[in-house]
Design a protein around this motif. Structure first.
Motif, PDB file in Angstrom:
ATOM      1  N   ARG A  33       0.809  -1.222   0.000  1.00 19.69           N
ATOM      2  CA  ARG A  33       0.000   0.000   0.000  1.00 19.69           C
ATOM      3  C   ARG A  33       0.843   1.275   0.000  1.00 19.69           C
ATOM      4  NH1 ARG A  33      -4.872  -1.431   4.175  1.00 19.69           N
ATOM      5  NH2 ARG A  33      -5.810  -3.057   2.889  1.00 19.69           N
ATOM      6  N   LEU A  34       1.881   1.321   0.806  1.00 15.80           N
ATOM      7  CA  LEU A  34       2.717   2.526   0.873  1.00 15.80           C
ATOM      8  C   LEU A  34       3.436   2.804  -0.445  1.00 15.80           C
ATOM      9  CD1 LEU A  34       3.843   4.892   2.497  1.00 15.80           C
ATOM     10  CD2 LEU A  34       5.683   3.382   3.246  1.00 15.80           C
ATOM     11  N   PRO A  35       4.111   1.812  -1.051  1.00  9.23           N
ATOM     12  CA  PRO A  35       4.737   2.111  -2.349  1.00  9.23           C
ATOM     13  C   PRO A  35       3.722   2.485  -3.428  1.00  9.23           C
ATOM     14  CG  PRO A  35       5.605   0.064  -1.458  1.00  9.23           C
ATOM     15  CD  PRO A  35       4.489   0.482  -0.581  1.00  9.23           C
ATOM     16  N   THR A  36       2.545   1.898  -3.370  1.00  4.19           N
ATOM     17  CA  THR A  36       1.521   2.219  -4.361  1.00  4.19           C
ATOM     18  C   THR A  36       1.049   3.658  -4.209  1.00  4.19           C
ATOM     19  OG1 THR A  36       0.789  -0.081  -4.359  1.00  4.19           O
ATOM     20  CG2 THR A  36      -0.726   1.544  -5.274  1.00  4.19           C
ATOM     21  N   LYS A  37       0.792   4.099  -2.998  1.00  2.08           N
ATOM     22  CA  LYS A  37       0.348   5.482  -2.776  1.00  2.08           C
ATOM     23  C   LYS A  37       1.460   6.478  -3.094  1.00  2.08           C
ATOM     24  CE  LYS A  37      -3.834   5.015  -1.795  1.00  2.08           C
ATOM     25  NZ  LYS A  37      -4.805   5.510  -2.757  1.00  2.08           N
ATOM     26  N   ALA A  38       2.697   6.144  -2.773  1.00  2.00           N
ATOM     27  CA  ALA A  38       3.813   7.031  -3.112  1.00  2.00           C
ATOM     28  C   ALA A  38       3.990   7.124  -4.626  1.00  2.00           C
ATOM     29  CB  ALA A  38       5.094   6.527  -2.450  1.00  2.00           C
ATOM     30  N   LEU A  39       3.866   5.996  -5.316  1.00  2.00           N
ATOM     31  CA  LEU A  39       3.957   6.004  -6.773  1.00  2.00           C
ATOM     32  C   LEU A  39       2.812   6.794  -7.394  1.00  2.00           C
ATOM     33  CD1 LEU A  39       5.512   4.897  -9.224  1.00  2.00           C
ATOM     34  CD2 LEU A  39       3.911   2.963  -9.210  1.00  2.00           C
ATOM     35  N   GLN A  40       1.635   6.674  -6.816  1.00  2.00           N
ATOM     36  CA  GLN A  40       0.489   7.445  -7.307  1.00  2.00           C
ATOM     37  C   GLN A  40       0.746   8.946  -7.178  1.00  2.00           C
ATOM     38  OE1 GLN A  40      -3.099   6.764  -5.109  1.00  2.00           O
ATOM     39  NE2 GLN A  40      -4.349   7.977  -6.487  1.00  2.00           N
ATOM     40  N   ALA A  41       1.294   9.381  -6.056  1.00  2.00           N
ATOM     41  CA  ALA A  41       1.595  10.803  -5.863  1.00  2.00           C
ATOM     42  C   ALA A  41       2.666  11.275  -6.844  1.00  2.00           C
ATOM     43  CB  ALA A  41       2.042  11.053  -4.424  1.00  2.00           C
ATOM     44  N   ILE A  42       3.694  10.461  -7.049  1.00  2.00           N
ATOM     45  CA  ILE A  42       4.768  10.844  -7.970  1.00  2.00           C
ATOM     46  C   ILE A  42       4.261  10.937  -9.401  1.00  2.00           C
ATOM     47  CG2 ILE A  42       6.944  10.042  -8.980  1.00  2.00           C
ATOM     48  CD1 ILE A  42       7.593   8.908  -6.150  1.00  2.00           C
ATOM     49  N   ALA A  73      -5.789  14.466  -8.350  1.00  2.00           N
ATOM     50  CA  ALA A  73      -5.212  13.183  -7.945  1.00  2.00           C
ATOM     51  C   ALA A  73      -3.968  13.390  -7.097  1.00  2.00           C
ATOM     52  CB  ALA A  73      -4.886  12.343  -9.173  1.00  2.00           C
ATOM     53  N   PHE A  74      -3.138  14.359  -7.457  1.00  2.00           N
ATOM     54  CA  PHE A  74      -1.924  14.635  -6.682  1.00  2.00           C
ATOM     55  C   PHE A  74      -2.274  15.114  -5.277  1.00  2.00           C
ATOM     56  CE2 PHE A  74       1.340  17.802  -5.423  1.00  2.00           C
ATOM     57  CZ  PHE A  74       2.354  16.902  -5.157  1.00  2.00           C
ATOM     58  N   LEU A  75      -3.185  16.058  -5.174  1.00  2.00           N
ATOM     59  CA  LEU A  75      -3.540  16.592  -3.854  1.00  2.00           C
ATOM     60  C   LEU A  75      -4.229  15.546  -2.981  1.00  2.00           C
ATOM     61  CD1 LEU A  75      -4.737  20.167  -4.867  1.00  2.00           C
ATOM     62  CD2 LEU A  75      -2.571  19.503  -3.799  1.00  2.00           C
ATOM     63  N   LEU A  76      -5.109  14.750  -3.565  1.00  2.00           N
ATOM     64  CA  LEU A  76      -5.792  13.716  -2.784  1.00  2.00           C
ATOM     65  C   LEU A  76      -4.841  12.603  -2.354  1.00  2.00           C
ATOM     66  CD1 LEU A  76      -9.220  13.485  -4.610  1.00  2.00           C
ATOM     67  CD2 LEU A  76      -8.761  14.396  -2.335  1.00  2.00           C
ATOM     68  N   SER A  77      -3.888  12.238  -3.198  1.00  2.00           N
ATOM     69  CA  SER A  77      -2.932  11.203  -2.796  1.00  2.00           C
ATOM     70  C   SER A  77      -2.014  11.721  -1.687  1.00  2.00           C
ATOM     71  CB  SER A  77      -2.128  10.703  -3.992  1.00  2.00           C
ATOM     72  OG  SER A  77      -1.379  11.744  -4.556  1.00  2.00           O
ATOM     73  N   LEU A  78      -1.659  13.005  -1.724  1.00  2.00           N
ATOM     74  CA  LEU A  78      -0.882  13.576  -0.622  1.00  2.00           C
ATOM     75  C   LEU A  78      -1.696  13.600   0.671  1.00  2.00           C
ATOM     76  CD1 LEU A  78       1.131  16.596  -2.057  1.00  2.00           C
ATOM     77  CD2 LEU A  78       1.960  14.377  -1.321  1.00  2.00           C
ATOM     78  N   LEU A  79      -2.974  13.917   0.558  1.00  2.00           N
ATOM     79  CA  LEU A  79      -3.837  13.918   1.738  1.00  2.00           C
ATOM     80  C   LEU A  79      -3.938  12.523   2.343  1.00  2.00           C
ATOM     81  CD1 LEU A  79      -5.855  15.452   3.566  1.00  2.00           C
ATOM     82  CD2 LEU A  79      -7.625  14.768   1.950  1.00  2.00           C
ATOM     83  N   ILE A  80      -4.100  11.529   1.499  1.00  2.00           N
ATOM     84  CA  ILE A  80      -4.190  10.150   1.990  1.00  2.00           C
ATOM     85  C   ILE A  80      -2.894   9.746   2.679  1.00  2.00           C
ATOM     86  CG2 ILE A  80      -4.297   7.739   1.219  1.00  2.00           C
ATOM     87  CD1 ILE A  80      -6.365   8.676  -0.856  1.00  2.00           C
TER      88      ILE A  80
END
Length: 100
Positions: A33-42, A73-80
């Motif tokens: 989950r963590l690498p996926t969310k970090a990749l999504q933000a990047i 998507a960038f702002l929401l992934s950072l919020l998550i």
């Protein structure tokens, strides 16, 4: 007899939990989950940057929609990431975080 000899403290003081830097914890984003969310933000940040490179367009409606979705998507992934990797998760509670 002195009062101190008769009346001893019956409870032990509570130990304070160890402080984490900036309240960061990876307890709620384990495994993939963590690498996926970090990749999504990047990737969403990369999409915003690529959209800003475009100087001229013929039909700009699609480009503006892409800009809106990639920025959102960038702002929401950072919020998550901020919610799940800090003490905010424990502060609000699991049920409120999942509901939002």
């Amino acid at each position: 007899m002195e009062n101190g000899a008769v009346y001893n403290e019956t409870t032990e003081p509570q130990a304070k939990p160890p402080r984490r830097p900036f309240g960061c914890t990876l307890r709620h984003l384990r495994g993939w989950r963590l690498p996926t969310k970090a990749l999504q933000a990047i990737l969403s940040l990369l999409a915003v940057i690529c959209e800003e490179i475009v100087e001229d367009c013929i039909n700009c409606g699609g480009l503006y929609f892409f800009e809106f979705t990639s920025c959102s998507a960038f702002l929401l992934s950072l919020l998550i990431l901020c919610v799940y990797c800090t003490d905010v998760y424990e502060t609000f509670g699991e049920d409120k975080v999942r509901r939002v």
